[in-house]
Design a protein around this motif. Structure first.
Motif, PDB file in Angstrom:
ATOM      1  N   MET A   1     -83.789 -52.779  56.913  1.00  0.00           N
ATOM      2  CA  MET A   1     -82.521 -52.021  56.858  1.00  0.00           C
ATOM      3  C   MET A   1     -81.743 -52.209  58.148  1.00  0.00           C
ATOM      4  O   MET A   1     -82.331 -52.251  59.224  1.00  0.00           O
ATOM      5  N   ASN A   2     -80.421 -52.301  58.053  1.00  0.00           N
ATOM      6  CA  ASN A   2     -79.550 -52.438  59.218  1.00  0.00           C
ATOM      7  C   ASN A   2     -79.756 -51.260  60.163  1.00  0.00           C
ATOM      8  O   ASN A   2     -79.855 -50.102  59.739  1.00  0.00           O
ATOM      9  N   LEU A   3     -79.809 -51.521  61.470  1.00  0.00           N
ATOM     10  CA  LEU A   3     -80.078 -50.476  62.457  1.00  0.00           C
ATOM     11  C   LEU A   3     -79.035 -49.369  62.405  1.00  0.00           C
ATOM     12  O   LEU A   3     -79.354 -48.188  62.547  1.00  0.00           O
ATOM     13  N   LYS A   4     -77.771 -49.760  62.217  1.00  0.00           N
ATOM     14  CA  LYS A   4     -76.729 -48.737  62.182  1.00  0.00           C
ATOM     15  C   LYS A   4     -76.851 -47.875  60.916  1.00  0.00           C
ATOM     16  O   LYS A   4     -76.490 -46.710  60.913  1.00  0.00           O
ATOM     17  N   LYS A   5     -77.395 -48.452  59.829  1.00  0.00           N
ATOM     18  CA  LYS A   5     -77.624 -47.656  58.632  1.00  0.00           C
ATOM     19  C   LYS A   5     -78.740 -46.644  58.894  1.00  0.00           C
ATOM     20  O   LYS A   5     -78.673 -45.504  58.444  1.00  0.00           O
ATOM     21  N   LEU A   6     -79.775 -47.074  59.635  1.00  0.00           N
ATOM     22  CA  LEU A   6     -80.830 -46.145  60.006  1.00  0.00           C
ATOM     23  C   LEU A   6     -80.274 -45.011  60.853  1.00  0.00           C
ATOM     24  O   LEU A   6     -80.614 -43.849  60.692  1.00  0.00           O
ATOM     25  N   PHE A   7     -79.378 -45.386  61.786  1.00  0.00           N
ATOM     26  CA  PHE A   7     -78.755 -44.400  62.657  1.00  0.00           C
ATOM     27  C   PHE A   7     -77.926 -43.423  61.844  1.00  0.00           C
ATOM     28  O   PHE A   7     -77.987 -42.206  62.029  1.00  0.00           O
ATOM     29  N   ALA A   8     -77.165 -43.956  60.895  1.00  0.00           N
ATOM     30  CA  ALA A   8     -76.340 -43.101  60.044  1.00  0.00           C
ATOM     31  C   ALA A   8     -77.207 -42.157  59.214  1.00  0.00           C
ATOM     32  O   ALA A   8     -76.884 -40.987  59.022  1.00  0.00           O
ATOM     33  N   SER A   9     -78.342 -42.686  58.735  1.00  0.00           N
ATOM     34  CA  SER A   9     -79.263 -41.872  57.960  1.00  0.00           C
ATOM     35  C   SER A   9     -79.834 -40.743  58.804  1.00  0.00           C
ATOM     36  O   SER A   9     -79.977 -39.609  58.354  1.00  0.00           O
ATOM     37  N   GLN A  36     -74.405 -54.675  54.396  1.00  0.00           N
ATOM     38  CA  GLN A  36     -75.494 -53.731  54.641  1.00  0.00           C
ATOM     39  C   GLN A  36     -75.297 -52.919  55.929  1.00  0.00           C
ATOM     40  O   GLN A  36     -76.160 -52.130  56.306  1.00  0.00           O
ATOM     41  N   GLY A  37     -74.198 -53.127  56.610  1.00  0.00           N
ATOM     42  CA  GLY A  37     -73.950 -52.443  57.876  1.00  0.00           C
ATOM     43  C   GLY A  37     -72.892 -51.370  57.747  1.00  0.00           C
ATOM     44  O   GLY A  37     -72.261 -51.203  56.691  1.00  0.00           O
ATOM     45  N   VAL A  38     -72.712 -50.622  58.824  1.00  0.00           N
ATOM     46  CA  VAL A  38     -71.721 -49.549  58.829  1.00  0.00           C
ATOM     47  C   VAL A  38     -70.865 -49.630  60.086  1.00  0.00           C
ATOM     48  O   VAL A  38     -71.262 -50.229  61.088  1.00  0.00           O
ATOM     49  N   ILE A  39     -69.694 -49.014  60.013  1.00  0.00           N
ATOM     50  CA  ILE A  39     -68.827 -48.852  61.174  1.00  0.00           C
ATOM     51  C   ILE A  39     -68.765 -47.368  61.489  1.00  0.00           C
ATOM     52  O   ILE A  39     -68.509 -46.549  60.596  1.00  0.00           O
ATOM     53  N   ALA A 422     -67.234 -60.774  51.450  1.00  0.00           N
ATOM     54  CA  ALA A 422     -68.020 -59.625  51.887  1.00  0.00           C
ATOM     55  C   ALA A 422     -67.672 -58.369  51.087  1.00  0.00           C
ATOM     56  O   ALA A 422     -66.596 -58.270  50.482  1.00  0.00           O
ATOM     57  N   HIS A 423     -68.604 -57.424  51.097  1.00  0.00           N
ATOM     58  CA  HIS A 423     -68.325 -56.099  50.537  1.00  0.00           C
ATOM     59  C   HIS A 423     -67.893 -55.198  51.689  1.00  0.00           C
ATOM     60  O   HIS A 423     -68.698 -54.855  52.558  1.00  0.00           O
ATOM     61  N   VAL A 424     -66.621 -54.831  51.710  1.00  0.00           N
ATOM     62  CA  VAL A 424     -66.072 -53.985  52.765  1.00  0.00           C
ATOM     63  C   VAL A 424     -65.442 -52.762  52.124  1.00  0.00           C
ATOM     64  O   VAL A 424     -64.583 -52.879  51.241  1.00  0.00           O
ATOM     65  N   ASP A 425     -65.874 -51.586  52.557  1.00  0.00           N
ATOM     66  CA  ASP A 425     -65.338 -50.341  52.034  1.00  0.00           C
ATOM     67  C   ASP A 425     -64.991 -49.431  53.207  1.00  0.00           C
ATOM     68  O   ASP A 425     -65.886 -48.944  53.918  1.00  0.00           O
ATOM     69  N   ILE A 426     -63.698 -49.223  53.443  1.00  0.00           N
ATOM     70  CA  ILE A 426     -63.247 -48.360  54.535  1.00  0.00           C
ATOM     71  C   ILE A 426     -62.874 -47.001  53.954  1.00  0.00           C
ATOM     72  O   ILE A 426     -62.060 -46.917  53.028  1.00  0.00           O
ATOM     73  N   PHE A 427     -63.447 -45.958  54.512  1.00  0.00           N
ATOM     74  CA  PHE A 427     -63.216 -44.616  53.982  1.00  0.00           C
ATOM     75  C   PHE A 427     -61.912 -44.040  54.521  1.00  0.00           C
ATOM     76  O   PHE A 427     -61.591 -44.215  55.707  1.00  0.00           O
ATOM     77  N   PRO A 428     -61.142 -43.349  53.693  1.00  0.00           N
ATOM     78  CA  PRO A 428     -59.890 -42.753  54.169  1.00  0.00           C
ATOM     79  C   PRO A 428     -60.149 -41.628  55.160  1.00  0.00           C
ATOM     80  O   PRO A 428     -61.197 -40.977  55.116  1.00  0.00           O
ATOM     81  N   THR A 429     -59.194 -41.412  56.048  1.00  0.00           N
ATOM     82  CA  THR A 429     -59.335 -40.333  57.021  1.00  0.00           C
ATOM     83  C   THR A 429     -59.121 -39.001  56.318  1.00  0.00           C
ATOM     84  O   THR A 429     -58.375 -38.900  55.343  1.00  0.00           O
ATOM     85  N   GLU A 430     -59.806 -38.006  56.847  1.00  0.00           N
ATOM     86  CA  GLU A 430     -59.700 -36.684  56.222  1.00  0.00           C
ATOM     87  C   GLU A 430     -58.461 -35.949  56.711  1.00  0.00           C
ATOM     88  O   GLU A 430     -58.041 -36.116  57.830  1.00  0.00           O
TER      89      GLU A 430
END
Length: 430
Positions: A1-9, A36-39, A422-430
């Motif tokens: 698993m991507n390290l940043k995904k682990l961090f997010a988890s 498989q990564g996150v921003i 790539a699969h890129v999904d940027i979440f909208p700001t709240e």
């Protein structure tokens, strides 16, 4: 698993636990997914704050925070894709290679690594975080180079044709300081989308001609790779520019706005920020010899460096012959059989670490071991001279100009292709 995904988890787990016992406190959050990564929000904030700090120091006005956020996320998406590719390729920048780069950076600023660290910390930044950021920059540069180089072919005829052009331009060929804004068009754009993009480009040109600041508009409007730097491409000769730019810019004066120029990527707007004549009368050439040792599974980074350190000591003590050591141990097939020797060469054709080390030596001096992308080296400066460019040096220069032009074009195409796949999904700001 991507390290940043682990961090997010882990952050999510912390949040859930806090919901049981107390009011949750947001530490960080995911703002986008890249394969498989996150921003993370903290990464976006770091870039935005840095741009704001630099703008404040330069007295530069910036667009809205939302615009800066979009540009920062785009940069992080590109970086994340390259870091994922580096992992798949097994490309990793060692601590010793990173230290060598930081030493070179500090030396160029007239100081040591300790001085560099004090400067970073005085600005309120973390030196370990800065160090890892440099590691990422080196990684993305090498990934780009390794993937784009193989897409480039330069024929002998292209070099001959460029040499004729260079000769017709004489020794006063012009260079242009270029600013660039790209209004992008999706690869599957409709006629209405293309028309809309052209209208936006024409509006940008209108603003520029009214005297609006180019850098600010580039940061807020451009989809080019240098958007966060205000669209600054720097000094280039006609031969180094992408072909589309070269034809349009040639002959223009300082402060001219050129465009919109249509390409497959979108509509380009160019500002000629300055023009200067280029005069090359003579050049420094060097004759040298080196030994290259490549680290491997069997030979670690430290052992490769120590081996060369031992060679350098024996050579200085007169206990070994450079040519014999090169023939036996050097892993550079182009020079090993010749005792590690390179003929007279313009040092600018070498990679920066090799060039800088070579130019720092006195005649017959042997360097300490140093790292380049090819492995560990020691180099001896055999001689140095100032001379007119030889025909071979001219051909090297022509080849490099053609390579720079094609590299810019192919680098953009390659990154665009990688993004589309790539699969890129940027979440909208709240």
């Amino acid at each position: 698993m991507n390290l940043k995904k682990l961090f997010a988890s882990a952050l999510l787990t912390v949040g859930l636990c806090q919901n049981v016992f107390a009011k949750p406190v947001e530490i960080d959050k995911v703002v986008g997914v890249v394969n498989q990564g996150v921003i993370l929000q903290s990464e976006v904030d770091t870039i935005v704050n840095r741009v704001k700090t630099q703008a404040a120091e330069q007295g530069q006005e910036l667009p809205s925070d939302d615009t800066l956020r979009i540009q920062a996320i785009e940069r992080l998406v590109s970086q994340e894709l390259m870091m994922q590719l580096a992992e798949r390729m097994g490309l990793e920048i060692s601590d010793s290679q990173l230290d060598q780069t930081l030493e070179n950076m500090a030396r160029e600023q007239g100081g040591s690594i300790a001085d560099l660290r004090r400067t970073i910390e005085a600005a309120g930044d973390s030196y370990p975080a800065y160090r890892e950021e440099i590691r990422k920059e080196i990684t993305t540069q090498q990934v780009t180079r390794m993937n784009v180089d193989r897409r480039i072919y330069i024929s002998t005829q292209e070099i001959d044709n460029l040499l004729k052009i260079m000769e017709s331009q004489g020794k006063n060929a012009e260079e242009y300081d270029i600013g660039h804004i790209l209004i992008d068009i999706p690869s599957d754009a409709t006629a209405d989308e293309i028309a809309s993009a052209k209208t936006r480009a024409e509006k940008v040109i209108e603003f520029l001609k009214e005297g609006k600041e180019f850098k600010r508009i580039a940061i807020s409007s451009s989809s080019g790779s240098k958007a966060l730097e205000g669209g600054q491409l720097g000094w280039m000769s006609i031969n180094e520019m992408p072909s589309l730019f070269a034809e349009a810019v040639k002959g223009h004066k300082k402060d001219d706005i050129v465009g919109p120029l249509r390409s497959g990527a979108g509509f380009h707007i160019i500002k000629v920020q300055d023009v200067r004549g280029r005069q090359v009368v003579e050049t420094t050439e060097v004759r040298s010899r080196h030994i290259l040792v490549k680290p491997s599974i069997i030979l670690s980074e430290e052992k490769a460096r120590d081996m060369l350190k031992g060679f350098a000591k024996d050579l200085r003590d007169g206990k070994a012959d450079f040519g014999e050591l090169a023939k036996e141990y050097s892993e550079d097939p182009g020079s090993a059989l010749k005792g590690g020797e390179y003929d007279w060469t313009d040092p600018s054709t070498y990679v920066p670490e090799f060039k800088n080390t070579l130019l720092s030596l006195d005649k017959n001096e042997i360097s300490e071991p140093f790292r380049t992308q090819f492995g560990w080296h020691i180099v001896q400066l055999l001689d140095k001279r100032v001379a007119d460019k030889t025909e071979q040096a001219k051909r090297n220069r022509a080849h490099q100009l053609l390579f720079n032009r094609k590299f810019k074009e192919e680098s953009f195409n390659w990154q665009q292709e990688m993004r589309e796949q790539a699969h890129v999904d940027i979440f909208p700001t709240e």
